[in-house]
Motif scaffolding. Structure first.
Motif, PDB file in Angstrom:
ATOM      1  N   THR A   1       0.845  -1.194   0.000  1.00 53.42           N
ATOM      2  CA  THR A   1       0.000   0.000   0.000  1.00 53.42           C
ATOM      3  C   THR A   1       0.878   1.240   0.000  1.00 53.42           C
ATOM      4  O   THR A   1       2.048   1.184   0.374  1.00 53.42           O
ATOM      5  CB  THR A   1      -0.903   0.051   1.253  1.00 53.42           C
ATOM      6  N   SER A   2       0.284   2.364  -0.402  1.00 56.36           N
ATOM      7  CA  SER A   2       1.063   3.593  -0.476  1.00 56.36           C
ATOM      8  C   SER A   2       1.425   4.101   0.908  1.00 56.36           C
ATOM      9  O   SER A   2       2.313   4.929   1.054  1.00 56.36           O
ATOM     10  CB  SER A   2       0.298   4.659  -1.258  1.00 56.36           C
TER      11      SER A   2
ATOM     12  N   ARG B   1       5.496   2.503  -3.719  1.00 55.12           N
ATOM     13  CA  ARG B   1       4.228   1.782  -3.778  1.00 55.12           C
ATOM     14  C   ARG B   1       4.432   0.301  -3.499  1.00 55.12           C
ATOM     15  O   ARG B   1       3.556  -0.502  -3.718  1.00 55.12           O
ATOM     16  CB  ARG B   1       3.613   1.925  -5.183  1.00 55.12           C
TER      17      ARG B   1
END
Ligand code: ZN
Length: 81
Positions: free
Chosen positions: A34-35, A62
């Motif tokens: 996830t970012s 990312r």
């Protein structure tokens, strides 16, 4: 997307990747990067090593995963064990 083997979490059944930290501890992380993830994974033989990335190096990445402790809806029940 991941190349690492996943296992369903014992509590919430979401896929997690079991990793080994630099201290030799087992750490489950979310299967999907996830970012806002903080943990970088590296394959090492049949283990997956995890390393927490410093804040200043996280920007724009990312490919970092979140420790499942922080995202598991059941974390409060299984963290106590
Ligand atoms: Zn869970």
């Amino acid at each position: 997307m991941t190349d690492y083997p996943t296992t369903p979490c014992g509590s919430c059944k979401k896929p997690v990747i079991w990793t080994v930290t630099a201290n030799g501890k087992r750490l489950p992380v979310d299967a999907q990067p996830t970012s806002d993830g903080t943990v970088a994974l590296t394959a090492a033989g049949n283990q997956v090593r995890s390393r927490v990335v410093e804040v200043k190096f996280r920007f724009g990445r990312r490919d970092l995963h979140k420790a499942h402790f922080s995202s598991c809806p059941q974390a409060n029940t299984w963290r106590r064990r």
